[in-house]
Design a protein around this motif. Structure first.
Motif, short mmCIF file in Angstrom:
data_model
loop_
_atom_site.label_atom_id
_atom_site.label_comp_id
_atom_site.label_asym_id
_atom_site.label_seq_id
_atom_site.Cartn_x
_atom_site.Cartn_y
_atom_site.Cartn_z
N GLY A 40 -8.07 8.51 -12.23
CA GLY A 40 -8.50 9.89 -12.05
C GLY A 40 -7.66 10.65 -11.04
N TYR A 41 -7.16 9.90 -10.03
CA TYR A 41 -6.35 10.54 -8.99
C TYR A 41 -4.88 10.16 -9.08
CZ TYR A 41 -10.86 11.61 -6.88
OH TYR A 41 -12.12 12.09 -6.65
N ASN A 42 -4.56 9.25 -10.02
CA ASN A 42 -3.18 8.78 -10.19
C ASN A 42 -2.59 8.30 -8.87
OD1 ASN A 42 -2.91 9.15 -13.00
ND2 ASN A 42 -2.53 11.34 -12.69
N THR A 43 -3.33 7.46 -8.19
CA THR A 43 -2.87 6.95 -6.91
C THR A 43 -3.50 5.59 -6.65
OG1 THR A 43 -2.60 7.49 -4.55
CG2 THR A 43 -4.73 7.99 -5.54
N TRP A 44 -2.91 4.87 -5.70
CA TRP A 44 -3.45 3.59 -5.28
C TRP A 44 -4.50 3.82 -4.19
CZ3 TRP A 44 -2.36 -0.78 -7.86
CH2 TRP A 44 -1.17 -0.85 -8.57
N LYS A 45 -5.64 3.23 -4.34
CA LYS A 45 -6.67 3.28 -3.30
C LYS A 45 -6.53 2.04 -2.43
CE LYS A 45 -11.63 3.36 -2.41
NZ LYS A 45 -13.00 3.30 -3.00
N PRO A 46 -6.20 2.20 -1.12
CA PRO A 46 -6.00 1.03 -0.27
C PRO A 46 -7.30 0.53 0.33
CG PRO A 46 -5.44 3.01 0.94
CD PRO A 46 -5.86 3.46 -0.44
N SER A 47 -7.41 -0.76 0.46
CA SER A 47 -8.53 -1.39 1.16
C SER A 47 -7.94 -2.45 2.08
CB SER A 47 -9.49 -2.04 0.15
OG SER A 47 -10.55 -2.71 0.83
N ILE A 48 -8.04 -2.22 3.38
CA ILE A 48 -7.40 -3.11 4.34
C ILE A 48 -8.19 -4.41 4.45
CG2 ILE A 48 -6.73 -3.42 6.76
CD1 ILE A 48 -6.25 -0.45 6.95
N LEU A 49 -7.56 -5.51 4.06
CA LEU A 49 -8.17 -6.82 4.19
C LEU A 49 -7.97 -7.37 5.59
CD1 LEU A 49 -7.11 -8.39 0.78
CD2 LEU A 49 -9.27 -7.29 1.36
N LEU A 50 -6.84 -7.06 6.19
CA LEU A 50 -6.54 -7.56 7.53
C LEU A 50 -5.67 -6.56 8.26
CD1 LEU A 50 -6.67 -9.87 9.62
CD2 LEU A 50 -4.56 -10.76 8.63
N GLN A 51 -6.19 -6.07 9.39
CA GLN A 51 -5.41 -5.21 10.29
C GLN A 51 -5.43 -5.89 11.66
OE1 GLN A 51 -5.93 -1.00 10.03
NE2 GLN A 51 -5.67 -0.71 12.22
N PRO A 52 -4.35 -6.55 12.05
CA PRO A 52 -4.37 -7.37 13.26
C PRO A 52 -4.82 -6.60 14.49
CG PRO A 52 -2.34 -7.72 12.02
CD PRO A 52 -3.04 -6.57 11.37
N ASP A 53 -5.67 -7.24 15.30
CA ASP A 53 -6.09 -6.65 16.57
C ASP A 53 -5.86 -7.66 17.69
OD1 ASP A 53 -8.16 -8.50 16.48
OD2 ASP A 53 -9.64 -7.04 15.77
N TYR A 54 -6.34 -7.34 18.87
CA TYR A 54 -6.13 -8.18 20.05
C TYR A 54 -6.59 -9.61 19.80
CZ TYR A 54 -6.75 -9.84 24.88
OH TYR A 54 -6.72 -10.57 26.03
N CYS A 55 -7.77 -9.75 19.23
CA CYS A 55 -8.37 -11.08 19.05
C CYS A 55 -7.71 -11.88 17.94
CB CYS A 55 -9.86 -10.94 18.79
SG CYS A 55 -10.83 -10.49 20.25
N ASP A 56 -6.91 -11.23 17.09
CA ASP A 56 -6.26 -11.95 16.01
C ASP A 56 -5.02 -12.72 16.47
OD1 ASP A 56 -7.78 -11.52 13.64
OD2 ASP A 56 -7.18 -9.43 13.71
N ALA A 57 -4.50 -12.40 17.65
CA ALA A 57 -3.34 -13.14 18.16
C ALA A 57 -3.68 -14.62 18.22
CB ALA A 57 -2.95 -12.61 19.54
N TYR A 58 -2.80 -15.45 17.70
CA TYR A 58 -3.11 -16.87 17.54
C TYR A 58 -3.43 -17.54 18.87
CZ TYR A 58 -2.57 -21.79 16.31
OH TYR A 58 -2.78 -23.13 16.15
N ALA A 59 -4.57 -18.27 18.90
CA ALA A 59 -5.01 -19.06 20.06
C ALA A 59 -5.09 -18.21 21.33
CB ALA A 59 -4.10 -20.27 20.26
#
Length: 769
Positions: A233-252
């Motif tokens: 209907g809009y001829n576009t991709w609708k994004p859905s963020i599965l992962l947006q790294p934040d402070y706590c995502d930094a490994y260990a």
């Protein structure tokens, strides 16, 4: 070459005005979207190139001088081979007379940055094929980037996002529904997921439910993992963020036996304590935690259930897919090296056994996480001694509560009398500001908010909680009530009433009244149904997608008009001093309203700047001359406005901004993109396809002009509005002051780490110089 269903096409292409040519598969319906690239490491430098299929069954790309720059690799060869682009987007080489078997090569075995339905993400243990995703270098540069999404098969298989050769963050193991570190990844109403785990293969794949639809999962140049769904209907991709790294995502981030929470801090698991208390108090969590009591390695050991957390790193683990949870517990208890256990599959009643050995690392708190794991701890005292201890604790608790209640009652009586006296004095002191502003009685406000019910609560800031209310005449209001633990008090309350009462502008929030009855400090505003700006631009994908570019542009213009009124057009010249996205409220039509004037300062007509020994504001938005020297002027607000512009365009916060390529904050990242002519990476995904690229770039340019180091270099708000509303040439900005949060704290150690009030609800701080 076009697939039979007409969805995919194979051919040579280049991006924009680039001289780099690639052979790739693109979507026909979503023209310009690349699904797969062959010669990503070796693009053609001119449009002279050929693709051929050899008699042995190899695809070969040659340049204008007939030099081979890429070929498909295969350990087999075929006679009479054909190349075919399947309806799935998979390019295959097979025998001419057999379309189902005899494949010797397929592009799905060599994914790039996009995972299409039917593709595998994992490892073939027989052939050694490694199915992983690698980001592009930039949105307009298809050469390999630094991020790679890859399955680690040591221990129980789990997904990692790599930054070059370093583990950047861990998505965790598949739990039957989703990857543990990404609870919103798993099955939905649009696609089905599957994780295959056997002696030959370990991989994840998904299939789209709707045969006529398009979907892809992409690893972005900035490390985000986004699922795109095509909307016809809009001829576009609708994004859905599965992962947006934040402070706590930094490994260990937090070391062993500790979890990272949403406040970007670490806490020890239950029955554990910091290994280095001194370092822990200084917010250095790297050494992690240790058990409060040493394990007995006997039936005296027990387990503590852990809820709403990402499963620990499984590289030091074993698993058995046929055991149940009780069998898993017994197996762990019999092994002195076992430190935790869990189900491998959480669907239905749970199944499979996952056992950890050694210290547990990389744990993150996640609201509503379906994962549960059990950590081994030393059991407490015997039942009889425990009963005596519990009884003693109950008695001491009751006595303590009674004592505290008595103290609180006496304190409250004294405070009530004092605040009533202050209220009477205040009514006399701020008569010059209220004019026609009504004084509400406390009972009316309490009735409107159902006695300040938590169900009516909209949020909480530095002054206190804010409630929605409905007056007897049906008018909706917002009620800001000073909290007893607020660092802000009488001065801020008086300042807000006397200041905003004299201000009337469509882009300023309207103060309807106030109250000091019953020792309270209450402000009544017009109700803003769409909350604050930060709720949208830092929210989830749907919230951010609801603010397209025209709406964001309108918000930026509205804030600019409100600031111009404060600085030049109102009866008072007002410096806000705490401009930030959470202080921009949105009305029914998403028009912005500047709010929270508790820390504002009024200037005389001839006054242009001032100095204070009491710096107030929020890290990330304060101008350098104000944060360091206490000097503020209209140009201080201009700086804050520039920060907000770049946050609105990028959808990211200036504070806690992380980038794998540098340690700069968001402003520094924007400046780097400006100098490298690579601003597209900065722009939020929902507005990248708006078609207003030139206008977005111009707004970023204006934002950078506003955050220049020296106040005299920054434009005033009248100039900013001219820049926004016309096409006048823009001067080149000078380099802004940007630094990491650590450097800011080291440069001004009198400021608190995060500026939390004792209510832990605000980033506004008050600090002496």
């Amino acid at each position: 070459m076009v697939s039979a269903n007409g969805e995919f096409e194979l051919g040579f292409f280049s991006l924009g005005n680039s001289n780099s040519w690639y052979l790739g598969i693109q979507y026909k319906r979503a023209f310009g979207t690349v699904a797969w690239v062959a010669n990503r490491d070796a693009p053609l430098t001119t449009s002279s190139g050929t693709l051929t299929l050899s008699s042995e069954g190899k695809l070969i790309i040659q340049n204008g001088t007939n030099m081979t720059i890429w070929s498909s690799s295969s350990s087999k060869s075929l006679g009479n081979p054909v190349a075919q682009l399947l309806d799935s987007g998979n390019l295959v080489i097979r025998t001419y007379n057999n379309s189902d078997t005899g494949l010797i090569w397929e592009s799905f075995d060599f994914p790039y940055n996009s995972l299409l339905p039917g593709m595998r993400l994992g490892k073939n243990l027989v052939t050694g094929l490694d199915w992983s995703l690698k980001s592009w270098k930039r949105n307009n540069d298809l050469s390999p980037g630094i991020f790679q999404l890859k399955l680690d098969i040591s221990g129980y298989p789990q997904m990692f996002l790599w930054d070059g050769s370093a583990r950047y963050l861990r998505l965790g193991p598949w739990n039957g529904v989703s990857f543990s570190g990404v609870p919103n990844w798993g099955p939905s109403d649009i696609f089905n997921s599957e994780f295959v785990l056997n002696e030959k293969e370990m991989y994840y794949k998904y299939d789209f439910i709707y045969s006529s639809g398009l979907i892809r999962i992409s690893t972005e140049p900035d490390g985000q993992i986004i699922r795109y769904t095509w909307t016809d209907g809009y001829n576009t991709w609708k994004p859905s963020i599965l992962l947006q790294p934040d402070y706590c995502d930094a490994y260990a981030r937090c070391g062993e036996y500790a979890s990272c929470n949403s406040n970007s801090l670490c806490s020890c698991l239950d029955r554990f304590q910091p290994k280095n208390v001194k370092a822990w108090s200084r917010l250095n969590f790297s050494e992690g935690c240790v058990p409060e009591k040493q394990l007995h390695c006997s039936d005296k050991d027990g387990f503590v259930q852990q809820l709403n957390k990402k499963l620990p790193d499984t590289r030091r683990s074993t698993y058995n897919l046929s055991m149940n949870l009780k069998e898993c517990e017994m197996k762990c208890l019999k092994n002195c090296s076992c430190t935790a256990y869990a189900n491998t599959n959480i669907t239905k009643e749970g199944s499979g056994c996952l056992i950890w050995f050694g210290g547990l690392i990389d744990i993150k708190e996640q609201g509503q996480s379906p994962d549960v794991f059990y950590v081994r701890v030393a059991s407490g005292a015997s039942s009889s001694s425990r009963a005596r201890r519990i009884a003693l604790i109950v008695i001491v608790t009751i006595v303590s509560i009674l004592a505290v209640a008595l103290i609180f009652y006496l304190w409250h009586v004294r405070r009530y009398r004092k605040q009533n006296r202050e209220g009477e004095m205040m009514e006399n002191e701020i008569d010059d500001g209220r004019e026609d502003l009504p004084l509400f009685d406390f009972r009316t406000i309490a009735n409107a908010t159902n006695n300040f019910s938590s169900n009516f609560k909209l949020g909480e800031g530095g002054f206190g909680p804010v409630y929605k209310g409905v007056l007897e005449n049906g008018k909706e209001i917002a009620v800001k009530r000073r909290s007893t633990c607020s660092a802000q008090g009488t001065e801020e309350f008086r300042n807000e009433v006397s200041c905003i009462a004299k201000l009337q502008h469509r882009n300023l929030v309207r103060l309807l009244g106030w109250s000091t009855e019953e020792g309270e400090r209450i402000l009544i505003y017009e109700y803003m149904p769409n909350k604050s700006l930060d709720y949208f631009i830092f929210g989830d994908t749907d919230q951010r997608a609801s603010l397209n570019w025209p709406k964001r542009y309108n918000i930026i213009n509205g804030i600019a008009k409100g600031l111009l009124y404060l600085h030049e057009d109102s009866r008072l010249r007002v410096i806000h001093r705490d401009l930030k996205t959470s202080n921009i409220l949105l009305d029914y039509h998403l028009n912005p309203r500047i709010s929270d004037f508790g820390t504002a300062r009024r200037f005389a007509d001839s006054q242009t700047e001032a100095n204070t020994a009491r710096v107030v504001g929020t890290y990330g938005y304060m101008s350098p001359e104000y944060a360091i020297e206490g000097e503020f002027s209209v140009k201080s607000d201009v700086y804050s406005f520039g920060v907000m512009i770049i946050e609105i365009v990028s959808g990211k916060k200036n504070r806690f901004f992380n980038h794998p390529g540098h340690n700069l904050n968001l402003i520094g990242h924007a400046w780097t993109g400006y100098n490298e002519d690579n601003l597209m990476e900065l722009i939020d995904v929902p507005i990248q396809e708006s078609g207003e690229e030139h206008e977005v770039y111009r707004v970023i340019h204006i934002g950078l002009l506003c955050v220049q180091q020296y106040p005299e270099d920054r434009p005033d708000m009248s100039s900013v509005l001219k820049m926004l509303s016309s096409k006048v040439p823009l001067p080149r900005p000078n380099q802004p002051v940007f630094f990491t949060e650590r450097r800011l704290n080291e440069a001004n150690p009198s400021h608190s780490q995060d500026g939390f009030s004792i209510c832990s609800q605000t980033n506004t701080f008050f600090a002496p110089r």
